[in-house]
Design a protein around this motif. Structure first.
Motif, PDB file in Angstrom:
ATOM      1  N   GLY A 232       0.775  -1.182  -0.017  1.00 41.29           N
ATOM      2  CA  GLY A 232      -0.001   0.081  -0.054  1.00 41.29           C
ATOM      3  C   GLY A 232       0.736   1.206   0.108  1.00 41.29           C
ATOM      4  N   GLY A 233       2.109   1.156   0.883  1.00 40.61           N
ATOM      5  CA  GLY A 233       2.867   2.208   0.912  1.00 40.61           C
ATOM      6  C   GLY A 233       3.547   2.725  -0.640  1.00 40.61           C
ATOM      7  N   VAL A 234       4.018   1.594  -1.010  1.00 41.75           N
ATOM      8  CA  VAL A 234       4.633   1.525  -2.608  1.00 41.75           C
ATOM      9  C   VAL A 234       3.531   2.337  -3.510  1.00 41.75           C
ATOM     10  N   SER A 235       2.419   1.514  -3.230  1.00 38.95           N
ATOM     11  CA  SER A 235       1.538   2.008  -4.474  1.00 38.95           C
ATOM     12  C   SER A 235       0.935   3.513  -4.401  1.00 38.95           C
ATOM     13  N   ALA A 236       1.046   3.705  -3.166  1.00 35.25           N
ATOM     14  CA  ALA A 236       0.550   5.372  -3.013  1.00 35.25           C
ATOM     15  C   ALA A 236       1.705   6.115  -3.380  1.00 35.25           C
ATOM     16  N   PHE A 237       2.923   5.883  -3.280  1.00 32.27           N
ATOM     17  CA  PHE A 237       4.380   6.522  -3.445  1.00 32.27           C
ATOM     18  C   PHE A 237       4.257   6.541  -5.105  1.00 32.27           C
ATOM     19  N   MET A 238       3.992   5.505  -5.793  1.00 30.42           N
ATOM     20  CA  MET A 238       4.135   5.333  -7.330  1.00 30.42           C
ATOM     21  C   MET A 238       2.898   6.477  -7.827  1.00 30.42           C
ATOM     22  N   ARG A 239       1.593   6.354  -7.288  1.00 34.25           N
ATOM     23  CA  ARG A 239       0.507   7.247  -7.512  1.00 34.25           C
ATOM     24  C   ARG A 239       0.866   8.419  -7.614  1.00 34.25           C
ATOM     25  N   SER A 240       1.613   8.921  -6.141  1.00 29.73           N
ATOM     26  CA  SER A 240       1.971  10.347  -6.327  1.00 29.73           C
ATOM     27  C   SER A 240       2.995  10.909  -7.252  1.00 29.73           C
TER      28      SER A 240
END
Length: 253
Positions: A232-240
């Motif tokens: 979830g943290g990686v996905s949120a970072f990539m979305r940003s």
């Protein structure tokens, strides 16, 4: 909470156990260390594998789009093999098959071991497996750059290298981010397959803890929650990153 935080907190410990939460990683120093080491190895395994897969993806995409027929066929064969065979079978093939052909060396304890250990093989196999998907993602993104854009750059007098660096690569990067994000998340999840060759990553560590402490339901929930937070943290970072690199007038990420 740090390791063994509840070691002296008898009341809190008894309350948790009484409610079915036998969280030995909080009050047992050995279990806490095993869990933290497994988490650290999972992060290291994921990070190294992702770097390797991106390097393979860039090199493979360049070869696939080159004019060298041999390079194109080699990359195509590599992609077919690694995309169409199970990751676990690949892990076993390289570790037990190819690994058995490597010479023996003496480690720091004076023991005879193979030149490359289980962690090294796990990094290589995960990188090769994910790299096959990265090649397709990057190549597709490069092909998606409009031909008219390339022709406009040629009309301005840019050479092939300048066109790729200043026009094609930035646009392809933006196009490939959703696929790359998905591939990175898949790589993090795939690190659990290293359990099969005894890499003491997160899944392996949790398995040893619940085998010794008989707290299977609790540790499985901890294991799933940890992976959920990581991905979830990686996905949120990539979305940003996608939002930051979004072109004006494009669809929202």
């Amino acid at each position: 909470m740090s390791t063994a935080l509840l070691a002296d907190g008898g009341a809190a410990r008894e309350w948790l156990i009484g409610h079915g939460l036998n969280l030995t990683i909080l009050w047992d120093p050995a279990d806490g260390r095993r869990f933290l080491l497994g988490l650290a190895l999972t992060l290291a395994l994921a990070g190294l594998s992702i770097v390797l897969s991106l390097a393979i993806g860039v090199a493979g995409a360049a070869l696939k789009g080159s004019r060298f027929a041999a390079g194109q066929k080699t990359v195509a064969a590599y992609v077919e093999v690694f995309r169409n065979t199970p990751l676990l079978a690949q892990m076993y093939f390289f570790f037990f098959g190819v690994g058995s052909l490597l010479p023996m060396v003496v480690n720091e304890q004076g023991e005879q071991v193979r030149l490359l250990g289980s962690f090294g093989w796990a990094v290589i196999v995960l990188g090769l497996h994910s790299g096959a998907f990265q090649i397709e993602a990057l190549r597709g993104s490069i092909d998606a750059v409009p031909r008219s854009t390339v022709e406009a750059a040629e009309a301005l007098g840019l050479n092939r290298l300048q066109i790729f660096r200043q026009v094609v690569a930035p646009l392809a990067l933006r196009n490939s981010l959703p696929a790359l994000s998905n591939s990175i998340a898949q790589t993090i999840k795939a690190t659990s397959v290293a359990f099969a060759i005894a890499v003491p990553e997160l899944t392996y560590a949790c398995n040893r803890i619940w085998s010794d402490s008989f707290n299977v339901p609790v540790m499985i929930q901890i294991l799933l929650a940890t992976y959920l937070l990581l991905i979830g943290g990686v996905s949120a970072f990539m979305r940003s990153i996608e939002r930051r690199l979004q072109l004006p007038g494009g669809l929202p990420a």
